[in-house]
Design a protein around this motif. Structure first.
Motif, PDB file in Angstrom:
ATOM      1  N   HIS A 117      14.347   6.641  -4.486  1.00  0.00           N
ATOM      2  CA  HIS A 117      13.595   5.820  -5.103  1.00  0.00           C
ATOM      3  C   HIS A 117      14.279   5.110  -6.362  1.00  0.00           C
ATOM      4  CE1 HIS A 117       9.719   8.094  -3.873  1.00  0.00           C
ATOM      5  NE2 HIS A 117      10.493   7.578  -2.826  1.00  0.00           N
ATOM      6  N   PRO A 118      15.144   4.104  -5.964  1.00  0.00           N
ATOM      7  CA  PRO A 118      16.058   3.793  -7.058  1.00  0.00           C
ATOM      8  C   PRO A 118      15.494   3.096  -8.477  1.00  0.00           C
ATOM      9  CG  PRO A 118      15.834   2.024  -5.435  1.00  0.00           C
ATOM     10  CD  PRO A 118      15.104   3.243  -4.956  1.00  0.00           C
ATOM     11  N   GLY A 119      14.567   2.667  -8.376  1.00  0.00           N
ATOM     12  CA  GLY A 119      13.918   2.329  -9.756  1.00  0.00           C
ATOM     13  C   GLY A 119      12.709   1.477  -9.906  1.00  0.00           C
ATOM     14  N   ARG A 192       8.753   1.048  -1.882  1.00  0.00           N
ATOM     15  CA  ARG A 192       7.755   1.828  -2.612  1.00  0.00           C
ATOM     16  C   ARG A 192       6.330   1.470  -2.633  1.00  0.00           C
ATOM     17  NH1 ARG A 192       7.740   5.486  -3.835  1.00  0.00           N
ATOM     18  NH2 ARG A 192       7.970   5.691  -5.998  1.00  0.00           N
ATOM     19  N   SER A 193       5.512   2.423  -3.306  1.00  0.00           N
ATOM     20  CA  SER A 193       3.977   2.428  -3.348  1.00  0.00           C
ATOM     21  C   SER A 193       3.514   2.020  -4.382  1.00  0.00           C
ATOM     22  CB  SER A 193       3.802   3.778  -3.132  1.00  0.00           C
ATOM     23  OG  SER A 193       4.042   4.683  -4.201  1.00  0.00           O
ATOM     24  N   MET A 198      10.699  -0.458  -7.384  1.00  0.00           N
ATOM     25  CA  MET A 198      11.702  -1.355  -6.475  1.00  0.00           C
ATOM     26  C   MET A 198      12.168  -0.352  -5.567  1.00  0.00           C
ATOM     27  SD  MET A 198      13.681  -3.129  -9.958  1.00  0.00           S
ATOM     28  CE  MET A 198      14.408  -4.553  -8.858  1.00  0.00           C
ATOM     29  N   PRO A 199      13.038  -1.015  -4.701  1.00  0.00           N
ATOM     30  CA  PRO A 199      12.989  -2.651  -4.150  1.00  0.00           C
ATOM     31  C   PRO A 199      11.719  -3.030  -3.322  1.00  0.00           C
ATOM     32  CG  PRO A 199      14.294  -1.260  -2.904  1.00  0.00           C
ATOM     33  CD  PRO A 199      13.732  -0.222  -3.378  1.00  0.00           C
ATOM     34  N   ALA A 225       4.954  -0.150   2.407  1.00  0.00           N
ATOM     35  CA  ALA A 225       4.978  -1.660   2.578  1.00  0.00           C
ATOM     36  C   ALA A 225       3.692  -2.165   3.029  1.00  0.00           C
ATOM     37  CB  ALA A 225       5.888  -1.932   3.702  1.00  0.00           C
ATOM     38  N   MET A 226       2.953  -1.386   4.001  1.00  0.00           N
ATOM     39  CA  MET A 226       1.386  -2.074   4.195  1.00  0.00           C
ATOM     40  C   MET A 226       0.767  -2.333   2.804  1.00  0.00           C
ATOM     41  SD  MET A 226       1.090   0.189   7.687  1.00  0.00           S
ATOM     42  CE  MET A 226      -0.378  -0.335   8.300  1.00  0.00           C
ATOM     43  N   MET A 227       0.586  -1.124   1.842  1.00  0.00           N
ATOM     44  CA  MET A 227      -0.126  -1.102   0.765  1.00  0.00           C
ATOM     45  C   MET A 227       0.437  -2.298  -0.135  1.00  0.00           C
ATOM     46  SD  MET A 227      -0.964   2.492  -0.602  1.00  0.00           S
ATOM     47  CE  MET A 227       0.768   2.901  -0.959  1.00  0.00           C
ATOM     48  N   MET A 228       1.709  -2.774  -0.110  1.00  0.00           N
ATOM     49  CA  MET A 228       2.270  -3.731  -0.916  1.00  0.00           C
ATOM     50  C   MET A 228       1.983  -5.061  -0.316  1.00  0.00           C
ATOM     51  SD  MET A 228       3.369  -2.350  -3.887  1.00  0.00           S
ATOM     52  CE  MET A 228       1.993  -1.342  -3.487  1.00  0.00           C
TER      53      MET A 228
END
Length: 315
Positions: A117-119, A192-193, A198-199, A225-228
């Motif tokens: 999880h980069p940031g 991410r959730s 990001m990203p 991705a589905m939540m976003m």
């Protein structure tokens, strides 16, 4: 009772809280028919003491490890932090060193990938939690939600390029480390959730393109991705297909509204996961990442549905 899952891997996030020993945790996953596991970020050195002999003796294979690995208790370097985008250079260097340590473990275990999880774009509070509360209480199209979403998006878009650049610089150092060591390990940057994290797929594309052939790829987490998508950040289906060539690994799970890590098809009772079947088929690394409430028989049914649907797709 359970079919052999072949190339599919399974994350230890499903049962890690139920076990005091690593061996017991892995044995339970093997009983589901999995030959490969992803060791998640809550795996401690103590648990590894009984997992490592299983790896060495060929009882289980490791597909991937999830940074920061083994478990690091400091939340600054946990899964919900600025991590590779820290403004503080000392903290960022420490985050880079920890990721390189995760890569060392991946190489040692013969794993293909390290998931990271980069940031994030930092906010003073968890604005994502506030937005999800408004989503549930008033709906996505309510004035209350749209107002706060606009505030979040304005800051996110203003600072995205700054943190994309920092993450890219950090991953360049990590890629240099992989090259120096001669490792055959990729880094997967995960969708991410939380909406400020990001990203996005497009941010991942920018980072990967900037690294010009480095061993950094997109790790597409379907549930996140589905939540976003539902919250309004991006189109999960369109972006997955547009960036299919960037995807190396997957976290396979599905959502109920804004809650994730459910078994595809089984818990939602819908066929929405059909939109991702060709992504699953073609991705080099496929990992189920399910929550503890998913029962063995539900996992089996979900997997069998995916396989049957992909067979029908091929025909």
């Amino acid at each position: 009772m359970f079919t052999d899952k072949g190339e599919y891997s399974f994350s230890t996030c499903w049962n890690i809280k139920r076990h005091d020993t690593g061996r017991g945790m892995i044995e339970e996953i093997k009983e589901l028919g999995f030959r490969r596991v992803e060791l998640n970020y809550n795996v401690t050195r103590e648990l590894l003491s009984t997992i490592e002999p299983m790896i060495e003796q060929g009882e289980i294979a490791v597909s991937s490890v999830h940074n920061t690995f083994p478990h690091v208790a400091d939340p600054d370097y946990g899964t919900d932090s600025v991590l590779l985008g820290f403004d503080d250079e000392t903290k960022r260097q420490r985050a880079i060193e920890l990721l390189c340590g995760s890569i060392d473990y991946a190489h040692r275990y013969g794993a293909e990938a390290v998931v990271v999880h980069p940031g994030e774009v930092p906010f003073e509070d968890n604005i994502d939690a506030r937005l999800k509360k408004l989503y549930h209480e008033f709906g996505k199209n309510s004035p209350e939600y749209r107002r706060l979403w606009g505030e979040m998006l304005s800051r996110r878009e203003a600072l995205s390029l700054v943190y994309t650049r920092k993450i890219g610089e950090s991953l360049e150092r990590v890629s240099d480390y992989i090259a120096r060591k001669g490792y055959d390990v990729i880094v997967g940057i995960e969708t991410r959730s939380r909406c400020y994290q990001m990203p996005t797929p497009q941010e991942a594309k920018t980072i990967i393109d900037g690294l010009k052939g480095a061993p950094v790829h997109l790790w597409y987490d379907f549930g996140h991705a589905m939540m976003m998508d539902r919250m309004g950040l991006y189109d999960s289906v369109k972006d997955a297909h547009a960036l299919k060539s960037y995807i190396y690994g997957l976290h396979i799970h599905e959502t109920l509204e804004l809650s994730d890590h459910y078994c595809p098809y089984v818990h939602s009772g819908t066929d929405v996961f059909d939109d991702f079947l060709d992504i699953v088929r073609d991705a080099p690394l496929k990992v189920y990442e399910l929550k503890a409430i998913c029962k063995p028989e539900e996992i089996e049914e979900s997997h069998n549905r995916i396989i049957r649907k992909m067979e029908a797709l091929a025909q």
